[in-house]
Design a protein around this motif. Sequence first.
Motif, PDB file in Angstrom:
ATOM      1  N   ASP A 190    -106.891 162.648   1.378  1.00 55.51           N
ATOM      2  CA  ASP A 190    -107.747 163.306   2.367  1.00 55.51           C
ATOM      3  C   ASP A 190    -109.210 163.163   1.977  1.00 55.51           C
ATOM      4  O   ASP A 190    -110.085 162.914   2.825  1.00 55.51           O
ATOM      5  CB  ASP A 190    -107.351 164.780   2.465  1.00 55.51           C
ATOM      6  N   VAL A 191    -109.515 163.328   0.689  1.00 55.04           N
ATOM      7  CA  VAL A 191    -110.893 163.175   0.214  1.00 55.04           C
ATOM      8  C   VAL A 191    -111.368 161.743   0.423  1.00 55.04           C
ATOM      9  O   VAL A 191    -112.483 161.497   0.922  1.00 55.04           O
ATOM     10  CB  VAL A 191    -111.007 163.580  -1.266  1.00 55.04           C
ATOM     11  N   VAL A 192    -110.540 160.769   0.054  1.00 50.62           N
ATOM     12  CA  VAL A 192    -110.917 159.360   0.197  1.00 50.62           C
ATOM     13  C   VAL A 192    -111.204 159.036   1.658  1.00 50.62           C
ATOM     14  O   VAL A 192    -112.220 158.399   1.994  1.00 50.62           O
ATOM     15  CB  VAL A 192    -109.802 158.448  -0.356  1.00 50.62           C
ATOM     16  N   ALA A 193    -110.339 159.493   2.547  1.00 51.21           N
ATOM     17  CA  ALA A 193    -110.536 159.212   3.970  1.00 51.21           C
ATOM     18  C   ALA A 193    -111.788 159.897   4.502  1.00 51.21           C
ATOM     19  O   ALA A 193    -112.547 159.318   5.299  1.00 51.21           O
ATOM     20  CB  ALA A 193    -109.309 159.671   4.746  1.00 51.21           C
ATOM     21  N   GLY A 194    -112.022 161.127   4.064  1.00 49.87           N
ATOM     22  CA  GLY A 194    -113.167 161.878   4.564  1.00 49.87           C
ATOM     23  C   GLY A 194    -114.500 161.270   4.163  1.00 49.87           C
ATOM     24  O   GLY A 194    -115.414 161.166   4.988  1.00 49.87           O
ATOM     25  N   VAL A 195    -114.642 160.866   2.892  1.00 48.92           N
ATOM     26  CA  VAL A 195    -115.931 160.326   2.449  1.00 48.92           C
ATOM     27  C   VAL A 195    -116.140 158.902   2.950  1.00 48.92           C
ATOM     28  O   VAL A 195    -117.279 158.478   3.191  1.00 48.92           O
ATOM     29  CB  VAL A 195    -116.058 160.388   0.912  1.00 48.92           C
ATOM     30  N   THR A 196    -115.051 158.157   3.132  1.00 49.12           N
ATOM     31  CA  THR A 196    -115.176 156.759   3.572  1.00 49.12           C
ATOM     32  C   THR A 196    -115.801 156.667   4.954  1.00 49.12           C
ATOM     33  O   THR A 196    -116.531 155.711   5.267  1.00 49.12           O
ATOM     34  CB  THR A 196    -113.800 156.075   3.566  1.00 49.12           C
ATOM     35  N   ARG A 197    -115.529 157.651   5.805  1.00 45.55           N
ATOM     36  CA  ARG A 197    -116.026 157.618   7.179  1.00 45.55           C
ATOM     37  C   ARG A 197    -117.515 157.943   7.293  1.00 45.55           C
ATOM     38  O   ARG A 197    -118.108 157.778   8.365  1.00 45.55           O
ATOM     39  CB  ARG A 197    -115.232 158.610   8.047  1.00 45.55           C
ATOM     40  N   GLN A 198    -118.148 158.436   6.226  1.00 40.17           N
ATOM     41  CA  GLN A 198    -119.534 158.898   6.318  1.00 40.17           C
ATOM     42  C   GLN A 198    -120.521 157.746   6.200  1.00 40.17           C
ATOM     43  O   GLN A 198    -120.294 156.787   5.460  1.00 40.17           O
ATOM     44  CB  GLN A 198    -119.815 159.951   5.239  1.00 40.17           C
ATOM     45  N   PRO A 199    -121.660 157.817   6.917  1.00 42.67           N
ATOM     46  CA  PRO A 199    -122.669 156.752   6.871  1.00 42.67           C
ATOM     47  C   PRO A 199    -123.228 156.560   5.464  1.00 42.67           C
ATOM     48  O   PRO A 199    -123.520 157.527   4.766  1.00 42.67           O
ATOM     49  CB  PRO A 199    -123.762 157.252   7.821  1.00 42.67           C
ATOM     50  N   GLY A 200    -123.359 155.305   5.073  1.00 43.81           N
ATOM     51  CA  GLY A 200    -123.980 154.990   3.790  1.00 43.81           C
ATOM     52  C   GLY A 200    -123.042 155.007   2.614  1.00 43.81           C
ATOM     53  O   GLY A 200    -123.429 154.594   1.504  1.00 43.81           O
ATOM     54  N   VAL A 201    -121.803 155.477   2.775  1.00 40.65           N
ATOM     55  CA  VAL A 201    -120.866 155.557   1.659  1.00 40.65           C
ATOM     56  C   VAL A 201    -120.189 154.197   1.461  1.00 40.65           C
ATOM     57  O   VAL A 201    -119.666 153.612   2.414  1.00 40.65           O
ATOM     58  CB  VAL A 201    -119.802 156.647   1.899  1.00 40.65           C
ATOM     59  N   VAL A 202    -120.213 153.704   0.238  1.00 44.10           N
ATOM     60  CA  VAL A 202    -119.596 152.409  -0.090  1.00 44.10           C
ATOM     61  C   VAL A 202    -118.847 152.523  -1.416  1.00 44.10           C
ATOM     62  O   VAL A 202    -119.025 153.482  -2.164  1.00 44.10           O
ATOM     63  CB  VAL A 202    -120.662 151.293  -0.197  1.00 44.10           C
TER      64      VAL A 202
END
Length: 761
Positions: A102-114
């Motif tokens: 859930d954490v991985v999916a949540g942060v991956t969708r945010q702008p600028g996160v790589v």
Amino acid sequence: MTPSSAASSPSLAARVGRWSTRHRRTAIAGWFVFVLIAVFAGSSVGTVHPSNDSGGHGDSARADRIVNDAYPDRADESVLIQSTAGHPRTAKDPEFRRTVADVVAGVTRQPGVVDVQSPYTAGNGGQIAEDGHSAMVSFKINGDSKLAEKRVGPVEDAVRAAADRHPSVYVGQFGSASADKALSKAFGDDFAKAGMLSVPVTLLILVLTFGALVAAGVPLLLGLTAVVGTIGLLGPISHLVALDEFINEIVLLVGLAVGVDYSLFYLRREREEKARGASPREAVAIAAGTSGRAVLVSGVTVMVAMAGMMFAGDATFTALGIGAILVVAVAMIGSVTVIPALLSGSGRWLERGRIPFLGKRMAAARTRDIDSGGRAWNAVLNAVLRRPWLSAVAAATVLLVMALPVLHMHTADSGTDAIPRDQPVMKVYDRMQAAFPGGEIPAVVVLKAADVTSPRITAAVRQLEADALATGKVKAPIDTTVSPDRHVLQVSLPIVGSGTDDASNAALATLRGDVVPKFEQRAGTKAYVTGMTAGSKDFNDLMKSRWPIVFAFVLSLAFVLLLLTFRSIVIPLKAIVLNLLSVGAAYGVLTWVFQDGHGEGLLGFKSTGSITSWLPMFLFVILFGLSMDYHVFILSRIREAFDRGMRTQDAVAHGIRTTAGTVTSAAIVMVAVFGIFATLSYLDFKMMGVGLATAILIDATIVRAVLLPATMKLLGDWNWYLPRWLEWLPRIGGHEGHAAPAPAPAPGPRRIEREPEYAEV
């Protein structure tokens, strides 16, 4: 002394004061127009702050520059997923896995996160703790520090949402962007608190001093307008020299102190002369020719001391020096122009807003204590002058005992230990450190070559990892990163300790002294070590190497300025010794309270076992400058009395008594304002507040009330000794014209030629 003669003085301060009284509306309006223009200019161009990459010294700075040039701007972030006491789970538990996903999916969708790295991805086993109850998701946010700080908000929201959906598992985020955002807010709240408290506290003390709201408001008005005007001027200046974000707080600290001091010098002298029977204009003229000169001499001396920060070899100190010098200059100019203009047409308006009972009592006390200085000061001074040897020895002994702890002072960067542990972001950090020791504070080995993936360098890196782990001071996992162009290599080595403690410093010494030199030989190229520990060590080494230069500059220029001002070599030498005693005592108290930990319960902190490395030099420069305020002010009154024909002993008593009230009031304001900083949450600013408040308190009591009069009485006419071979030195200024004919000098070591008043800037 006659008022009319003072009014005709040709000295700079008197001429400026006379112009201001004749053109009072122009002087007052001009001052406020200047402040408004400065504020408009500052807000129009904005303030440029240095980037996070512009600091640093030594090998760590070289490593940082190599990395910054090779990699795009990114902020490293991590999310800790951890078993809770109520629901013990391991990383293999299904609910634990679902939380990670859930954490991985949540942060991956945010702008600028790589570059999101799951602990379950092959090769990322090091992101699961040895006990299996903790794991970390790591990722990066594109952009420089400012952009990353803006982008981290939605990422934090996504992490909190994941935590809410999985209440049986602990989820917390920490990284450079999230920490910068949280700590910037915390420090901003702290400084806002200091600013909000300093103004009413200062006003309260001034009301108690003058017994009237209007009179109390004048010093506060000058101090605040000087601060506001200076902050406005710093905007355009920052486009030439980038200025640190907390420079405004230093400007407030210094500006409020000297602004109130300089106003008090004027106001107390003007009221003193009116109590003696002078008209308002005559009283202002006398104050301009005497206290005005003291303000100019004091201001220049303070600016000379502040200029010492330019020799620290650090951009932050340079910025602070610019801010401090500028606010002192602005306050000094305002005091010699606006204050005479405000006072010249005052009549009785300064007495408006009298506090019932207090106003009449203060007025009666001023009339009664014009020359006596008040009962308390008079009692102390009489005792000191009766037994000068005993008083001098006793006071010096007290100061030396207070300074004793400085012999074992240890300086170091406070690092994360200075940040309050009740901050949510620091609670996450502490959990991460417990589960993954050294993971957030690694030592980073940086190497630059034509191809860092060559077989030779690859083999050298494997051996580096083995050597580092073999020391027992480096923990797994070790992370290796290669730049996109394959020119730069980073090897992150999690080290033991908190980052700036003895364990971390020992680990750094082992890496730099043994492990990395072997790596360089195998790789065939130079490597550098950076990271929190390395940066702290390099900055601490810089401070130790630069302090003799800073001390020599400040002391030598202060000596020359006082030599030219008072035409004596004894006065400046004694001033330097007395100031060093008060600074040494403040250092000792600082060491005893913060390094030895005797003030933990009272001030609410946990000792790091050291004093933050930037503070001793900063305190010396600030304290030496501010303490000269009192010294010049008191000595000017002593010299004034001496030039009117008093014996040195009588002049000392007169000078101390007539300045006692002003020194007391100014010192109380400074101690109160500086003491507010001791209530802030950040440890470094607690240290600064306690150090400044302690030194000013010591300086205004033990030094000025005991040591100064005792030593001046013991030296007698030697106080004014100037070798014949220095009589060519120029007199900076002129005769004030109000000194009465002087009788023959009291017996001394040799005949002393009286100067017509002390020299004028």
